[in-house]
Scaffold this motif. Structure first.
Motif, PDB file in Angstrom:
ATOM      1  N   ARG A 211       2.945   5.712  -7.529  1.00 54.51           N
ATOM      2  CA  ARG A 211       3.904   6.197  -6.531  1.00 54.51           C
ATOM      3  C   ARG A 211       3.153   6.822  -5.360  1.00 54.51           C
ATOM      4  N   SER A 212       2.139   7.624  -5.666  1.00 53.71           N
ATOM      5  CA  SER A 212       1.306   8.227  -4.630  1.00 53.71           C
ATOM      6  C   SER A 212      -0.125   8.292  -5.146  1.00 53.71           C
ATOM      7  N   GLU A 214      -1.891  10.660  -5.699  1.00 53.30           N
ATOM      8  CA  GLU A 214      -2.120  11.782  -6.615  1.00 53.30           C
ATOM      9  C   GLU A 214      -1.730  11.444  -8.053  1.00 53.30           C
ATOM     10  N   ASP A 215      -1.042  10.319  -8.252  1.00 50.09           N
ATOM     11  CA  ASP A 215      -0.519   9.980  -9.580  1.00 50.09           C
ATOM     12  C   ASP A 215      -1.474   9.062 -10.345  1.00 50.09           C
ATOM     13  N   THR A 216      -2.733   9.434 -10.399  1.00 51.21           N
ATOM     14  CA  THR A 216      -3.732   8.561 -10.998  1.00 51.21           C
ATOM     15  C   THR A 216      -3.993   8.911 -12.460  1.00 51.21           C
ATOM     16  N   ILE A 217      -4.469   7.924 -13.206  1.00 53.29           N
ATOM     17  CA  ILE A 217      -5.002   8.130 -14.551  1.00 53.29           C
ATOM     18  C   ILE A 217      -6.499   7.866 -14.433  1.00 53.29           C
ATOM     19  N   SER A 218      -7.291   8.902 -14.553  1.00 50.92           N
ATOM     20  CA  SER A 218      -8.714   8.801 -14.245  1.00 50.92           C
ATOM     21  C   SER A 218      -9.419   7.724 -15.062  1.00 50.92           C
ATOM     22  N   VAL A 219      -9.117   7.651 -16.361  1.00 52.43           N
ATOM     23  CA  VAL A 219      -9.815   6.700 -17.216  1.00 52.43           C
ATOM     24  C   VAL A 219      -9.511   5.261 -16.817  1.00 52.43           C
ATOM     25  N   VAL A 220      -8.404   5.044 -16.127  1.00 59.78           N
ATOM     26  CA  VAL A 220      -7.991   3.704 -15.725  1.00 59.78           C
ATOM     27  C   VAL A 220      -8.505   3.360 -14.325  1.00 59.78           C
ATOM     28  N   SER A 221      -8.336   4.256 -13.376  1.00 56.41           N
ATOM     29  CA  SER A 221      -8.648   3.900 -11.985  1.00 56.41           C
ATOM     30  C   SER A 221      -9.613   4.843 -11.290  1.00 56.41           C
ATOM     31  N   GLY A 222     -10.148   5.845 -11.983  1.00 60.25           N
ATOM     32  CA  GLY A 222     -11.101   6.756 -11.366  1.00 60.25           C
ATOM     33  C   GLY A 222     -12.353   6.040 -10.889  1.00 60.25           C
ATOM     34  N   LEU A 265       0.238   1.485  -3.454  1.00 58.65           N
ATOM     35  CA  LEU A 265       1.314   2.468  -3.410  1.00 58.65           C
ATOM     36  C   LEU A 265       2.652   1.743  -3.439  1.00 58.65           C
ATOM     37  N   VAL A 266       3.473   2.095  -4.414  1.00 56.30           N
ATOM     38  CA  VAL A 266       4.777   1.450  -4.608  1.00 56.30           C
ATOM     39  C   VAL A 266       5.877   2.454  -4.256  1.00 56.30           C
ATOM     40  N   ASP A 267       6.747   2.045  -3.341  1.00 61.26           N
ATOM     41  CA  ASP A 267       7.847   2.902  -2.914  1.00 61.26           C
ATOM     42  C   ASP A 267       9.171   2.437  -3.513  1.00 61.26           C
ATOM     43  N   GLY A 282       4.870   8.919 -12.236  1.00 59.41           N
ATOM     44  CA  GLY A 282       4.596   8.233 -10.982  1.00 59.41           C
ATOM     45  C   GLY A 282       3.436   7.256 -11.049  1.00 59.41           C
ATOM     46  N   ASN A 283       2.813   7.139 -12.216  1.00 58.53           N
ATOM     47  CA  ASN A 283       1.769   6.124 -12.395  1.00 58.53           C
ATOM     48  C   ASN A 283       2.400   4.915 -13.069  1.00 58.53           C
ATOM     49  N   TYR A 284       2.179   3.727 -12.490  1.00 61.62           N
ATOM     50  CA  TYR A 284       2.859   2.517 -12.959  1.00 61.62           C
ATOM     51  C   TYR A 284       1.922   1.592 -13.729  1.00 61.62           C
ATOM     52  N   HIS A 285       0.940   2.182 -14.380  1.00 64.58           N
ATOM     53  CA  HIS A 285      -0.001   1.378 -15.158  1.00 64.58           C
ATOM     54  C   HIS A 285       0.717   0.465 -16.146  1.00 64.58           C
TER      55      HIS A 285
END
Length: 313
Positions: A211-212, A214-222, A265-267, A282-285
């Protein structure tokens, strides 16, 4: 996949008190055994080799907690086969489809960097062996698309780093879905060439949806450095509308690349609830494959066609 996620929800809070970092190890898959594959041979001129995401939670083996999928266990196989079948149905098009069962690490393993790093080598070794068997016995010299989602994308990167030029010359494209391509990956794997459009070949496609930023999953996209919009196949900030049918409702969303975070970013998506275990609101993994499947399927076909056009020039 819904059944597998239900399993993860059920098991995420369970611990029998005997848990260790590695624990019991299931029987090694024999890739000469057809039961260790999900295959659809369509007589196509190109293949899709797909490595599934995490569809396994903690389970009991010999009275102890097991952190790996047992590829000979009917129930765990069913969980993995759901994703294999779904991806084949929605993504393969005219391609032949090959997806190996492997001793993937459990979803709970991703909560701890120490646990993940200790357990992943077993899963990676299985996928490497499946790839080698596929090349030797199934591929028959055809061009191929290689794709992985989440844990499967991590394993796919391991294959890419080891792929000799004689095999890489048949690479149509590599799809890193819901995972990262870091500077270390780029430095250690010259085969990774970022995609810049809808029909370039021999390239790597990578996207992570949020979503933004700030909505990250570090292990996935860091630390991720690659991003392309899986709707309009642009790497700039131009947005693209797309439609998602979800739970009997239809939503029109937009997707655009963020050049700073290298995320899509998905709105306008109304459900920002997190996925189990490692999720962030807000993370769409866990939505990546469902969001974009018509566009990715068409893109695979377009890149296959472009590959053969170049061969005929």
């Amino acid at each position: 996949m819904l059944g597998a996620m239900a399993l993860l929800l059920l098991l995420s809070s369970w611990d029998d008190g005997k848990d260790t970092l590695i624990g019991p190890i299931p029987t090694e898959p024999d890739y000469a055994d057809s039961s260790q594959w999900f295959i659809r041979d369509r007589g196509g001129r190109a293949d899709l080799f797909y490595i599934i995401s995490t569809e396994t939670g903690y389970h009991l083996k010999d009275g102890d907690t097991c952190h790996f999928a047992d590829t000979y266990d009917d129930y765990l196989r069913e969980c993995m086969a759901l994703e294999m079948h779904a991806v084949d149905s929605f993504y393969s098009g005219d391609c032949n489809y090959f997806s190996p069962y492997y001793r993937q690490v459990s979803m709970q393993s991703w909560e701890s960097v120490e646990a993940t790093m200790a357990r992943l080598p077993l899963a990676l070794a299985d996928v490497r062996r499946s790839w080698e068997y596929y090349i030797a016995h199934y591929n028959q010299g055809r061009p191929f698309v290689i794709a992985g989602y989440s844990q499967g994308a991590h394993a796919m990167m391991d294959i890419m780093r080891r792929m000799p030029d004689s095999i890489a010359s048949r690479l149509v494209a590599a799809y890193v879905v819901g995972y990262k391509v870091t500077k270390e990956d780029l430095d250690s794997c010259p085969l990774i060439r970022p995609a810049h459009g809808a029909a370039d070949t021999g390239v790597t496609i990578c996207f992570n949806s949020v979503r933004s930023s700030e909505d990250t999953i570090s292990v996935v996209s860091g630390g991720n450095l690659l991003c392309i919009n899986p709707v309009n196949w642009r790497t700039d900030t131009v947005s693209a509308p797309f439609v998602v049918v979800d739970y009997k409702r239809t939503d029109t969303l937009t997707a655009r690349c963020d050049p700073e975070s290298h995320l899509v970013l998905v709105d306008n998506y109304p459900d920002n609830s997190p996925m189990p275990i490692i999720g962030v609101p807000g993370n769409y993994h866990h939505r990546e494959l469902k969001f974009y499947y018509p566009y990715i399927c068409q893109n695979i076909m377009d890149r296959v066609a472009a590959y053969f056009e170049k061969k005929e020039e």
